[in-house]
Design an enzyme around this catalytic site. Sequence first.
Site, PDB file in Angstrom:
ATOM      1  N   SER A 234       4.812  -1.527   6.318  1.00  0.00           N
ATOM      2  CA  SER A 234       3.541  -2.144   6.681  1.00  0.00           C
ATOM      3  C   SER A 234       2.532  -1.993   5.554  1.00  0.00           C
ATOM      4  CB  SER A 234       2.976  -1.501   7.952  1.00  0.00           C
ATOM      5  OG  SER A 234       2.585  -0.159   7.696  1.00  0.00           O
ATOM      6  N   LYS A 235       1.451  -2.723   5.678  1.00  0.00           N
ATOM      7  CA  LYS A 235       0.383  -2.630   4.681  1.00  0.00           C
ATOM      8  C   LYS A 235      -0.265  -1.248   4.726  1.00  0.00           C
ATOM      9  CE  LYS A 235      -0.340  -7.548   5.396  1.00  0.00           C
ATOM     10  NZ  LYS A 235      -1.142  -8.563   6.109  1.00  0.00           N
TER      11      LYS A 235
END
Length: 314
Positions: A262-263
């Site tokens: 994920s970011k």
Amino acid sequence: MTYAGPRAESHAQPDGRADTGEYVGRFAPSPSGPLHAGSLVAALASYLDARAAGGRWLLRIEDVDKPRSVPGADRVIMGQLETLGLHWDGAVIWQSARDAIYQQAFDDLAARGLVYPCGCTRREIAEAGAAMPTDPASADGERPYAGTCRHGLAPGRTARAWRLRVPPGVVVFEDRWLGQQRQDVEHAVGDFVLRRADGLWAYQLAVVVDDGAQGVTDVVRGADLLTSTARQQVLARLLGLNPPRVMHVPLILDPASGLKLSKQNHAPALDLAQPVATLNQAWQALGFTALPAADPAAFLREACAAWVRRWRIR
């Protein structure tokens, strides 16, 4: 498009599609940074499912959580999709421009006594939830809201957030990838937030209103959002909307930490220098064999044909 108020649910065909016959899918990234390998898996699956069904594929920028939005990330994401040949249909919509539409839906619920103010802090919610038995349906460890403010704010308390008064009952739905799912939202989740303490609209309200307004019939997204589906279906029905069919595809995990790519976990942006290789990586994460293709367009043609064969869409 606007929220038009409650409407009757449409009848469904045996395969679960709305009886209009038109497939409408969507990809709805949050602009908190560029797309990474994990988000491409969801984008590719969503795109292929729409194209294999001869339907439309929409792009929606989910920037309702303004503090997490990175300026310019939306344009970066759009550029990444175009480089990979994932071209959307129609105009892009931004949630940040839809405040009045969410307010209209909220007011509709409030007029029917379905929302109430909550004065609990995060710490109080966590402590009250920890005192409750964990529902087996909460596989991700989520604790239900204890309903502390359901019957009114305590003396001296002011509203911090607004919650949906969740009706009793078990939600049962068929996930096209994972099979039949069921959740008692009242016990597993409790009354969930529609408007946050910081005044922003909650993701759950925005996504349901937008899917309804855009006529979305099918949602293909990452498995991390599976636990949101039942509550979104509850909310959709309370708004008189027909919940879309769902497919939750596998997540890509960070090999070092085991966490979802994920970011927030600093996943690197997609490698656009070799677009076919990048597409093949996402394709293989969906359980397919790599495709030898000269360019993204050729790759997507072959991938679409394989998707039709696997899911028997036509």
